[in-house]
Write a protein that holds these residues in place. Sequence first.
Motif, PDB file in Angstrom:
ATOM      1  N   GLY A  51       0.980  -1.033   0.021  1.00  0.00           N
ATOM      2  CA  GLY A  51       0.123   0.083  -0.069  1.00  0.00           C
ATOM      3  C   GLY A  51       0.786   1.205   0.091  1.00  0.00           C
ATOM      4  N   ALA A  52       0.462   2.340   0.700  1.00  0.00           N
ATOM      5  CA  ALA A  52       1.199   3.545   0.820  1.00  0.00           C
ATOM      6  C   ALA A  52       2.676   3.341   1.349  1.00  0.00           C
ATOM      7  N   ASP A  53       3.093   2.272   2.031  1.00  0.00           N
ATOM      8  CA  ASP A  53       4.223   2.017   2.663  1.00  0.00           C
ATOM      9  C   ASP A  53       5.359   1.368   1.453  1.00  0.00           C
ATOM     10  N   SER A  54       4.716   1.242   0.290  1.00  0.00           N
ATOM     11  CA  SER A  54       5.632   0.521  -0.543  1.00  0.00           C
ATOM     12  C   SER A  54       6.869   1.066  -0.851  1.00  0.00           C
ATOM     13  N   THR A  55       6.876   2.480  -1.158  1.00  0.00           N
ATOM     14  CA  THR A  55       7.999   3.365  -1.705  1.00  0.00           C
ATOM     15  C   THR A  55       8.943   3.185  -0.567  1.00  0.00           C
ATOM     16  N   SER A  56       8.787   3.500   0.541  1.00  0.00           N
ATOM     17  CA  SER A  56       9.635   3.712   1.703  1.00  0.00           C
ATOM     18  C   SER A  56      10.131   2.297   2.159  1.00  0.00           C
ATOM     19  N   GLU A  57       9.366   1.192   2.088  1.00  0.00           N
ATOM     20  CA  GLU A  57       9.833  -0.207   2.379  1.00  0.00           C
ATOM     21  C   GLU A  57      10.754  -0.622   1.331  1.00  0.00           C
ATOM     22  N   HIS A  58      10.633  -0.212   0.030  1.00  0.00           N
ATOM     23  CA  HIS A  58      11.460  -0.364  -1.062  1.00  0.00           C
ATOM     24  C   HIS A  58      13.009   0.211  -1.058  1.00  0.00           C
ATOM     25  N   GLN A  59      12.654   1.526  -0.359  1.00  0.00           N
ATOM     26  CA  GLN A  59      13.978   2.540  -0.279  1.00  0.00           C
ATOM     27  C   GLN A  59      14.686   1.653   0.829  1.00  0.00           C
ATOM     28  N   LEU A 101      26.420  -5.481  -0.381  1.00  0.00           N
ATOM     29  CA  LEU A 101      26.057  -6.601  -1.213  1.00  0.00           C
ATOM     30  C   LEU A 101      26.045  -5.906  -2.663  1.00  0.00           C
ATOM     31  N   GLN A 102      26.265  -6.774  -3.610  1.00  0.00           N
ATOM     32  CA  GLN A 102      26.051  -6.439  -5.146  1.00  0.00           C
ATOM     33  C   GLN A 102      24.732  -6.937  -5.381  1.00  0.00           C
ATOM     34  N   ALA A 103      23.796  -6.380  -6.114  1.00  0.00           N
ATOM     35  CA  ALA A 103      22.276  -6.535  -6.172  1.00  0.00           C
ATOM     36  C   ALA A 103      21.785  -6.288  -7.481  1.00  0.00           C
ATOM     37  N   VAL A 104      20.707  -7.186  -8.194  1.00  0.00           N
ATOM     38  CA  VAL A 104      20.003  -6.920  -9.090  1.00  0.00           C
ATOM     39  C   VAL A 104      18.611  -6.633  -8.678  1.00  0.00           C
ATOM     40  N   PHE A 105      17.876  -5.702  -8.937  1.00  0.00           N
ATOM     41  CA  PHE A 105      16.523  -5.625  -8.379  1.00  0.00           C
ATOM     42  C   PHE A 105      15.395  -5.565  -9.504  1.00  0.00           C
ATOM     43  N   VAL A 106      14.312  -6.257  -9.378  1.00  0.00           N
ATOM     44  CA  VAL A 106      13.511  -6.572 -10.407  1.00  0.00           C
ATOM     45  C   VAL A 106      11.967  -6.428  -9.975  1.00  0.00           C
ATOM     46  N   GLY A 107      11.232  -5.694 -10.979  1.00  0.00           N
ATOM     47  CA  GLY A 107       9.971  -5.413 -10.727  1.00  0.00           C
ATOM     48  C   GLY A 107       9.655  -4.132 -10.862  1.00  0.00           C
ATOM     49  N   PRO A 108       8.661  -3.737 -11.019  1.00  0.00           N
ATOM     50  CA  PRO A 108       7.959  -2.219 -11.106  1.00  0.00           C
ATOM     51  C   PRO A 108       8.106  -1.309  -9.683  1.00  0.00           C
ATOM     52  N   GLU A 109       8.211  -2.044  -8.653  1.00  0.00           N
ATOM     53  CA  GLU A 109       8.443  -1.206  -7.296  1.00  0.00           C
ATOM     54  C   GLU A 109       9.717  -0.773  -7.391  1.00  0.00           C
ATOM     55  N   PHE A 110      10.850  -1.598  -7.826  1.00  0.00           N
ATOM     56  CA  PHE A 110      12.260  -1.020  -7.703  1.00  0.00           C
ATOM     57  C   PHE A 110      12.437   0.027  -8.887  1.00  0.00           C
ATOM     58  N   LEU A 169      11.660   3.484  -8.145  1.00  0.00           N
ATOM     59  CA  LEU A 169      12.799   3.742  -7.464  1.00  0.00           C
ATOM     60  C   LEU A 169      13.987   4.264  -8.220  1.00  0.00           C
ATOM     61  N   ALA A 170      14.288   3.686  -9.412  1.00  0.00           N
ATOM     62  CA  ALA A 170      15.387   4.032 -10.164  1.00  0.00           C
ATOM     63  C   ALA A 170      15.072   5.224 -10.731  1.00  0.00           C
ATOM     64  N   ARG A 171      13.765   5.663 -11.051  1.00  0.00           N
ATOM     65  CA  ARG A 171      13.223   6.861 -11.840  1.00  0.00           C
ATOM     66  C   ARG A 171      13.340   8.058 -10.855  1.00  0.00           C
ATOM     67  N   THR A 172      13.014   7.754  -9.590  1.00  0.00           N
ATOM     68  CA  THR A 172      12.820   8.845  -8.629  1.00  0.00           C
ATOM     69  C   THR A 172      13.899   8.995  -7.524  1.00  0.00           C
ATOM     70  N   MET A 173      14.679   8.018  -7.083  1.00  0.00           N
ATOM     71  CA  MET A 173      15.671   8.215  -5.976  1.00  0.00           C
ATOM     72  C   MET A 173      16.943   9.250  -6.464  1.00  0.00           C
ATOM     73  N   GLU A 174      17.409  10.218  -5.813  1.00  0.00           N
ATOM     74  CA  GLU A 174      18.260  11.113  -6.273  1.00  0.00           C
ATOM     75  C   GLU A 174      19.735  10.187  -6.404  1.00  0.00           C
ATOM     76  N   ASP A 175      19.980   9.322  -5.576  1.00  0.00           N
ATOM     77  CA  ASP A 175      21.005   8.506  -5.872  1.00  0.00           C
ATOM     78  C   ASP A 175      20.948   7.050  -6.185  1.00  0.00           C
ATOM     79  N   ALA A 176      20.052   6.882  -7.415  1.00  0.00           N
ATOM     80  CA  ALA A 176      19.821   5.536  -8.010  1.00  0.00           C
ATOM     81  C   ALA A 176      20.764   5.297  -9.107  1.00  0.00           C
TER      82      ALA A 176
END
Length: 435
Positions: A354-362, A373-382, A385-392
């Motif tokens: 719900g409304a917590d989705s963005t903050s929880e994925h951040q 860790l090195q990571a690969v993120f998959v899915g629309p939720e991430f 973030l790739a479009r909106t986070m300043e340090d993405a």
Amino acid sequence: MTSIAQLHDAFLRCTGVCTDTRARAPGSLFVALKGPSFNANAFAAQALAAGCRMALVDDPAVAEDDRYLLVPDALKALQELALHHRRGSDIPVLAITGSNGKTTTKELVHAVLAADRPTLATAGNLNNHIGVPLTLLRLRAEHRIAIIEMGANRPGDIRELMALAEPTHGLITNIGRAHLEGFGSFDGVVRTKSELYDHLRAGGGTVFVHADDALLMEKSTGLHRITYGTAATADHRVEPGPTGATLALAWTGTNGALHEVTTRLIGGYNLPNAAAAVAIGRHFGVPDGRIATALADYTPSNNRSQFMDTGRNHVVLDAYNANPSSMKAALEHFAGMPGERPKLAVLGGMKELGADSTSEHQAVVALVRGLGLQAVFVGPEFAVLARTMEDAKDLVVHPDVSAALDAFTRNPVEGRLILVKGSRGTKLEGLVPAL
């Protein structure tokens, strides 16, 4: 109209219950359920023609002869039939719920109890208002105990399921930040999961409680409870074994003998699940040796805490479900796993936040960075973030599994230890062939 007593008599003449003509068994009772986009009354005749003995329907237009059992509401009749059937047995019935680990705990408890006596347990994760009745209707005279898994997506779900099953014993594995969209808040999750305690408190039942979990200890105050965990005060105390690729644990048995087990489960976060199985087994008189053998032999399946050697990489596949608390536990354990292989976390989006989705994925991104860790993120939720986070800029993100599969196919990874973790809806298991 057919009464519940008449319906139960008819049920006893059938070989079982089915709700899907594709999964029918000869001689079974077909239950015509309805949903937003289907009405199984339309398939009742087909079910009978294909070998079902009777059909439970709620549409008078399809009830052509005495093979059709007509009721006002097929779902309600199914639930009332299951409760009627359950009340015909005086065996212990154990209800298991929780935000994380309930299915694994159910499977471990089933393995332990079934090593000693005929045991009924929920198949797969049929843990909702339909699955619980279907499980109860599998109860037979030879069963000596039943384990009923209960899931919840909104307030009142557990209360409803407890009323359907009338359990004598219960266990909440934990209470975490899961299904926040349906519950509205973490407090909503706490209240709903605690409905299990409320029911057993009112009925004088027994609960098994993780002694290391302060919230569960608080909520179970005043109940007849049996505790387990690593705490010195636990009624059934376990100790973690040596750190390795899989979980190890030990406990002191009835005669003072030390029982040490190395399981096939990945992750220290599974220690409470295994400890619950030890406690429940010992409470119901299963010999310690049988408990140990059952835990050692249990093999995880269905994308839950599975360790796989693909020939190119070692993969920890935990892609059946994910929420903020389980994601945190999995990542922290993964970061601490021994070995020289470089680590890669492949993480899918978490659903129903719900409304917590963005903050929880951040928070997941921050945790990955904090753990190095090195990571690969998959899915629309991430992808958001790739479009909106300043340090993405350093994030490797794919919008879906198809895009990730293409990337791993074009740029194979080898010699890695890989964690694959995400919600079921992301379907990360589809990446395994490329890993």
